[in-house]
Design an enzyme around this catalytic site. Structure first.
Site, PDB file in Angstrom:
ATOM      1  N   CYS A 292      18.286  -5.881  32.805  1.00 14.03           N
ATOM      2  CA  CYS A 292      18.476  -4.460  32.510  1.00 14.03           C
ATOM      3  C   CYS A 292      17.114  -3.806  32.276  1.00 14.03           C
ATOM      4  O   CYS A 292      16.351  -4.253  31.410  1.00 14.03           O
ATOM      5  CB  CYS A 292      19.363  -4.252  31.290  1.00 14.03           C
TER       6      CYS A 292
ATOM      7  N   ASN B 169      19.380   5.945  35.908  1.00 13.82           N
ATOM      8  CA  ASN B 169      20.130   5.889  34.653  1.00 13.82           C
ATOM      9  C   ASN B 169      19.328   5.139  33.610  1.00 13.82           C
ATOM     10  O   ASN B 169      18.518   4.265  33.921  1.00 13.82           O
ATOM     11  CB  ASN B 169      21.508   5.242  34.869  1.00 13.82           C
TER      12      ASN B 169
ATOM     13  N   LYS C 104      21.903 -12.310  37.303  1.00 17.36           N
ATOM     14  CA  LYS C 104      21.653 -10.987  37.890  1.00 17.36           C
ATOM     15  C   LYS C 104      20.173 -10.661  37.726  1.00 17.36           C
ATOM     16  O   LYS C 104      19.671 -10.521  36.612  1.00 17.36           O
ATOM     17  CB  LYS C 104      22.524  -9.948  37.181  1.00 17.36           C
TER      18      LYS C 104
ATOM     19  N   ASN D  54      23.216 -10.993  32.846  1.00 13.30           N
ATOM     20  CA  ASN D  54      22.347  -9.847  33.142  1.00 13.30           C
ATOM     21  C   ASN D  54      21.027 -10.010  32.402  1.00 13.30           C
ATOM     22  O   ASN D  54      20.902  -9.621  31.243  1.00 13.30           O
ATOM     23  CB  ASN D  54      23.052  -8.546  32.741  1.00 13.30           C
TER      24      ASN D  54
ATOM     25  N   GLY E 194      21.615   3.207  44.157  1.00 13.45           N
ATOM     26  CA  GLY E 194      22.155   4.008  45.259  1.00 13.45           C
ATOM     27  C   GLY E 194      21.406   3.727  46.559  1.00 13.45           C
ATOM     28  O   GLY E 194      20.707   2.721  46.683  1.00 13.45           O
TER      29      GLY E 194
HETATM   30  C1  LIG Z   1      25.114   3.909  35.262  1.00  9.22           C
HETATM   31  C2  LIG Z   1      24.810   2.482  35.600  1.00  9.22           C
HETATM   32  C3  LIG Z   1      25.046   1.499  34.660  1.00  9.22           C
HETATM   33  C4  LIG Z   1      24.768   0.162  34.949  1.00  9.22           C
HETATM   34  N1  LIG Z   1      25.029  -0.796  34.019  1.00  9.22           N
HETATM   35  C5  LIG Z   1      24.812  -2.109  34.313  1.00  9.22           C
HETATM   36  C6  LIG Z   1      25.171  -3.128  33.401  1.00  9.22           C
HETATM   37  O1  LIG Z   1      25.719  -2.886  32.312  1.00  9.22           O
HETATM   38  N2  LIG Z   1      24.922  -4.412  33.767  1.00  9.22           N
HETATM   39  C7  LIG Z   1      24.338  -4.758  34.956  1.00  9.22           C
HETATM   40  O2  LIG Z   1      24.151  -5.940  35.237  1.00  9.22           O
HETATM   41  N3  LIG Z   1      24.029  -3.793  35.866  1.00  9.22           N
HETATM   42  C8  LIG Z   1      24.249  -2.505  35.568  1.00  9.22           C
HETATM   43  N4  LIG Z   1      23.947  -1.538  36.489  1.00  9.22           N
HETATM   44  C9  LIG Z   1      23.353  -1.921  37.787  1.00  9.22           C
HETATM   45  C10 LIG Z   1      24.429  -2.049  38.878  1.00  9.22           C
HETATM   46  O3  LIG Z   1      25.347  -3.069  38.569  1.00  9.22           O
HETATM   47  C11 LIG Z   1      23.779  -2.371  40.234  1.00  9.22           C
HETATM   48  O4  LIG Z   1      23.085  -3.577  40.151  1.00  9.22           O
HETATM   49  C12 LIG Z   1      22.806  -1.299  40.681  1.00  9.22           C
HETATM   50  O5  LIG Z   1      23.230  -0.016  40.302  1.00  9.22           O
HETATM   51  C13 LIG Z   1      22.614  -1.332  42.201  1.00  9.22           C
HETATM   52  O6  LIG Z   1      23.817  -1.118  42.889  1.00  9.22           O
HETATM   53  P1  LIG Z   1      24.246   0.355  43.441  1.00  9.22           P
HETATM   54  O7  LIG Z   1      23.070   0.900  44.184  1.00  9.22           O
HETATM   55  O8  LIG Z   1      25.431   0.082  44.294  1.00  9.22           O
HETATM   56  O9  LIG Z   1      24.549   1.159  42.236  1.00  9.22           O
HETATM   57  C14 LIG Z   1      24.222  -0.193  36.211  1.00  9.22           C
HETATM   58  C15 LIG Z   1      24.003   0.807  37.171  1.00  9.22           C
HETATM   59  C16 LIG Z   1      24.298   2.131  36.889  1.00  9.22           C
HETATM   60  C17 LIG Z   1      24.054   3.173  37.940  1.00  9.22           C
END
Ligand SMILES: Cc1cc2nc3c(=O)[nH]c(=O)nc-3n(C[C@H](O)[C@H](O)[C@H](O)COP(=O)(O)O)c2cc1C
Length: 336
Positions: free
Chosen positions: A169, A108, A201, A166, A250
């Site tokens: 990013c 993303n 984070k 955060n 993921g």
């Molecule tokens: C579409 C999307 C948007 C995300 N937006 C943020 C965000 O605004 N702030 C943040 O700290 N992490 C954001 N993340 C990261 C997730 O919080 C997480 O750290 C990361 O996706 C790993 O976890 P997962 O594999 O379970 O998705 C985002 C992830 C995705 C997929």
């Protein structure tokens, strides 16, 4: 509650209605007691923050408000971590913003679209609190001053139990604080303005995540959220779609998160640690807990099935009950 007057013409119907109401109330009470018993082994703390369950949503994957409430009881999750907010509204990146990656992973480049803290306080937080959610706010900024402004706007707000800072990013060109110990420390220190416990984070895209974690903890963070997405890219070899560079999340991220949690737990035995990356089952959660996480977050799995945070929670609960154990006993098991 006001008593409903009996209708003298239909006493039997009134009694039947009362019995049905009593049965429904008993069913609700039994269900609540069962839920409380099921969730009891999942209680945990992240630093000073006590959570009824070790399973939360991951920032950016559950909206800014009570969107997921249509799929489960938000109050039953450990916490709802909302999408990162700046002090000001921000449009995020132009599309396309997401692309499927192999094996159920995704890329993303959303770029932190959001309404700003002020709008969130007025429009999203009340709905979350009305649904009984334990709320963790997440903030971002392009400078330490912007982190300070977002945090300051949250100062004294009832119902926010912690602040996720955060600094990681990957979709905000030129603003990756988490690649530098001093920049991380500056952002985390500025976020003290919120007056609630801070969780930093962090990014997995670094040579030594413990160095960055140490800087965050030194600047006042009591928790580490590990990890944000990994830098990745997809190229459509047919040329129909533009290449997409973004953050990988993921299943592919899961081992990276396990390693980051493990290494930071070893380096910082007293820190609160939240594991996030590729959690879609109770067993995935157990693995992060064994690596040393105090709690976990569910992100990408929620896009495939919005009930995923509750599914993970139920599976974790069953896993613990089958073994007669608790999250507290599982935390750090792989390091002992
Ligand atoms: C579409 C999307 C948007 C995300 N937006 C943020 C965000 O605004 N702030 C943040 O700290 N992490 C954001 N993340 C990261 C997730 O919080 C997480 O750290 C990361 O996706 C790993 O976890 P997962 O594999 O379970 O998705 C985002 C992830 C995705 C997929």
């Amino acid at each position: 509650m006001q008593a409903i007057p009996e209708d003298p013409r239909h006493p039997a119907r009134d009694r039947a209605r009362d019995r049905a109401r009593d049965r429904a109330r008993d069913r609700d009470r039994t269900r609540d007691r069962t839920r409380a018993r099921d969730l009891a082994p999942l209680a945990t703390s992240v630093g000073t923050v006590r959570l009824a369950s070790a399973v939360m949503t991951a920032s950016g994957t559950a909206g800014h408000g009570a969107e997921l409430g249509a799929y489960g009881a938000l109050g039953e999750l450990g916490a709802v971590v909302v999408k990162s907010l700046a002090a000001h509204p921000w449009p995020g990146n132009a599309g396309p913003r997401v692309r499927a990656a192999p094996g159920g992973s995704m890329l993303n480049r959303v770029g932190l679209q959001g309404p700003g803290v002020g709008h969130w306080l007025d429009h999203d937080l009340p709905a979350l609190l009305a649904q009984g959610a334990t709320v963790v706010a997440s903030i971002w900024g392009r400078t330490p001053e912007e982190f300070g402004a977002a945090a300051g706007a949250l100062a004294g707000v009832a119902g926010v139990v912690a602040l996720e800072v955060n600094v990681s990013c990957p979709n905000l060109a030129g603003h990756m604080f988490a690649h530098s110990p001093s920049a991380t420390a500056d952002a985390v220190a500025a976020a003290a303005a919120a007056g609630v416990p801070r969780w930093a984070k962090l990014s997995p895209n670094v040579a030594d995540i413990c160095e960055i974690a140490g800087a965050a903890l030194g600047a006042g963070a009591v928790g580490l959220t590990l990890v944000n997405t990994l830098l990745g890219m997809a190229i459509d070899v047919t040329g129909h779609r533009k290449p997409l560079a973004g953050g990988l999340s993921g299943p592919a991220l899961h081992p990276v998160a396990v390693r980051a949690v493990h290494d930071c737990r070893r380096a910082f035995p007293e820190a609160g640690i939240v594991g996030v990356g590729g959690v879609s089952s109770g067993v995935d959660a157990v693995e992060l807990l064994m690596a040393g996480a105090d709690a976990v977050q569910v992100g990408t799995a929620t896009f495939a099935d919005p009930r995923s945070p509750w599914k993970v929670q139920d599976e974790l609960s069953r896993w613990c009950r089958r073994r007669g154990t608790t999250v507290q006993e599982v935390i750090g098991a792989a390091l002992r």
